[in-house]
Design an enzyme around this catalytic site. Structure first.
Site, mmCIF file in Angstrom:
data_model
loop_
_atom_site.group_PDB
_atom_site.id
_atom_site.type_symbol
_atom_site.label_atom_id
_atom_site.label_comp_id
_atom_site.label_asym_id
_atom_site.label_seq_id
_atom_site.Cartn_x
_atom_site.Cartn_y
_atom_site.Cartn_z
ATOM 1 N N HIS A 12 -26.347 51.617 0.171
ATOM 2 C CA HIS A 12 -26.353 50.132 0.187
ATOM 3 C C HIS A 12 -27.687 49.688 0.783
ATOM 4 O O HIS A 12 -27.891 49.772 1.996
ATOM 5 C CB HIS A 12 -25.184 49.607 1.033
ATOM 6 C CG HIS A 12 -25.064 48.108 1.024
ATOM 7 N ND1 HIS A 12 -23.871 47.465 0.807
ATOM 8 C CD2 HIS A 12 -25.977 47.125 1.220
ATOM 9 C CE1 HIS A 12 -24.057 46.150 0.862
ATOM 10 N NE2 HIS A 12 -25.337 45.927 1.127
ATOM 11 N N LEU A 15 -33.952 45.902 -1.157
ATOM 12 C CA LEU A 15 -35.395 46.154 -1.242
ATOM 13 C C LEU A 15 -36.201 44.901 -1.544
ATOM 14 O O LEU A 15 -37.425 44.920 -1.456
ATOM 15 C CB LEU A 15 -35.698 47.227 -2.298
ATOM 16 C CG LEU A 15 -35.269 48.662 -1.959
ATOM 17 C CD1 LEU A 15 -35.621 49.594 -3.118
ATOM 18 C CD2 LEU A 15 -35.928 49.161 -0.676
ATOM 19 N N HIS A 131 -18.581 42.833 -1.326
ATOM 20 C CA HIS A 131 -18.819 42.243 -0.006
ATOM 21 C C HIS A 131 -17.491 41.579 0.383
ATOM 22 O O HIS A 131 -17.199 40.473 -0.047
ATOM 23 C CB HIS A 131 -19.960 41.219 -0.047
ATOM 24 C CG HIS A 131 -20.280 40.651 1.307
ATOM 25 N ND1 HIS A 131 -21.489 40.801 1.932
ATOM 26 C CD2 HIS A 131 -19.511 39.949 2.184
ATOM 27 C CE1 HIS A 131 -21.463 40.220 3.117
ATOM 28 N NE2 HIS A 131 -20.271 39.684 3.294
ATOM 29 N N HIS A 165 -20.100 47.967 3.640
ATOM 30 C CA HIS A 165 -20.386 47.741 5.076
ATOM 31 C C HIS A 165 -19.161 47.318 5.881
ATOM 32 O O HIS A 165 -19.101 46.222 6.404
ATOM 33 C CB HIS A 165 -21.538 46.735 5.258
ATOM 34 C CG HIS A 165 -21.495 45.516 4.376
ATOM 35 N ND1 HIS A 165 -20.406 44.702 4.272
ATOM 36 C CD2 HIS A 165 -22.434 44.988 3.549
ATOM 37 C CE1 HIS A 165 -20.658 43.727 3.436
ATOM 38 N NE2 HIS A 165 -21.889 43.887 2.979
ATOM 39 N N ASP A 237 -27.348 49.034 4.514
ATOM 40 C CA ASP A 237 -27.449 47.567 4.410
ATOM 41 C C ASP A 237 -28.721 47.077 5.104
ATOM 42 O O ASP A 237 -28.755 45.985 5.666
ATOM 43 C CB ASP A 237 -26.224 46.866 4.998
ATOM 44 C CG ASP A 237 -26.088 45.429 4.503
ATOM 45 O OD1 ASP A 237 -26.798 45.062 3.545
ATOM 46 O OD2 ASP A 237 -25.287 44.670 5.072
#
Ligand code: DOR
Ligand code: ZN
Length: 331
Positions: A12, A15, A131, A165, A237
């Site tokens: 995860h 960029l 998410h 996450h 993340d």
């Protein structure tokens, strides 16, 4: 003392684009063999052209390091025909509830209305990355979203669902309930609680979504990571923002950990005598969960102090200016 990791993967990773991409991509690509690239750009990655363009830009920014960008699409209601066409170019589709975090305004308002897309993904074996937060009270958002995961897991039992996450003990327990549910966990959620963010002076560089939770949540995440729970994998993340967006009256959510993520894990796994489990947590679990074979890459670390830079470009990393006990051996 040295320690070797084979083909570490960051499942995860943010960029970004443009100059930011050029700054951060090499910092992941020099240590990781690959990463799952998030699609929440200002203009989301939600069509074939955008996907091709973004993949090209990412590969260019990572060069000459050996690094496989596992691309994702931003979840929308896509036709089965489109998904079939795009299937081999992506590792999964990332679902954001509308407005829940950075650049998620075009996200999903109704899971019910997305059923045909979930059904097509299931048939085409395209994983769904989520998410998982509601818009409720900030500490309860993840826990409150678990009923949505249950509905998804039951309604689409052959759809691979990744809880991205995770930050709570409840989410760790939830992994056991459905065969088709998996999770990523960040390094920072293994290290900090809400106290570190807001218990003293406010620490903008530790502010992220989902926000760090209670000590008992951190402990449950750490227990699961240290034993390399087979349904759990590293997803940093790492989410860079320029310093003026973090040190601001409206601080953007995101912690930049990419350049030090593996070093931090070495410190943590060594502290608990669990270094033997690190390889599974940072690579083997992810390869099993996603049924992929990562490019072969060996990365060595040395037990030697490393001072975390104050900044990379105009991005402040987690633990800026502090010393870490493990150092990357440049190849
Ligand atoms: O803290 C976060 N930052 N959480 C997210 O979900 C998005 C990310 C970002 O893109 O900045
Ligand atoms: Zn993210």
């Amino acid at each position: 003392m040295t320690f070797k990791l084979t083909s570490p993967l960051d499942m995860h990773l943010h960029l970004r684009e443009g100059e930011m991409l050029k700054t951060v991509a090499p910092l992941s690509a020099r240590t990781f063999a690959g990463g799952v690239i998030m699609p929440n750009l200002v203009l989301p990655v939600d069509n074939e052209n955008r996907l091709r363009e973004y993949e090209t830009a990412v590969r260019q920014a990572c060069s000459p390091h050996q690094f496989e960008p596992y691309m994702t699409l931003f979840f929308k209601n896509y036709s089965a025909k489109f998904l079939e066409k795009i299937r081999d170019r992506i590792i999964g589709i990332k679902l954001y509830p509308a407005g829940i975090t950075t650049h998620s305004e075009g996200g999903v308002d109704s899971l019910q209305q997305a059923q045909p897309t979930f059904a097509a993904m299931q048939e085409l074996q395209i994983p769904l990355l989520v998410h998982g937060e509601t818009d409720g009270f900030v500490l309860d958002r993840e826990r409150d979203f678990l009923s949505n995961y249950a509905w998804l897991a039951k309604s689409f039992p052959r759809l691979k669902i990744i809880m991205e996450h995770i930050t709570t003990a409840a989410a760790v327990d939830f992994l056991q309930l459905y065969e088709n549910i998996y999770a990523t966990v960040t390094v920072h959620h293994l290290l900090i609680t809400l106290d570190d963010v807001a218990g003293g002076m406010l620490r903008p560089h530790l502010f992220c979504k989902p926000i760090a939770k209670r000590p008992q949540d951190r402990e449950a995440l750490l227990d699961a990571a240290l034993q390399a729970h087979p349904k759990l994998m590293l997803g940093s993340d790492s989410a860079p923002h320029p310093v003026h967006r973090k040190e601001s009256s409206c601080c953007a959510a995101g912690i930049f950990t990419a350049p030090i993520a593996l070093q931090l894990l070495l410190v943590l796994f060594e502290k608990y005598g669990k270094l033997d489990y690190l390889q599974d947590f940072v690579s083997d679990n992810a390869q099993w969960i996603y049924d992929i074979t990562a490019p072969k890459k060996e990365v060595r670390f040395e037990k030697k102090n490393f001072s975390v830079p104050e900044k990379y470009g105009d991005i402040v990393p987690m633990f800026a200016g502090e010393e870490l006990a493990w150092h990357l051996v440049e190849p």
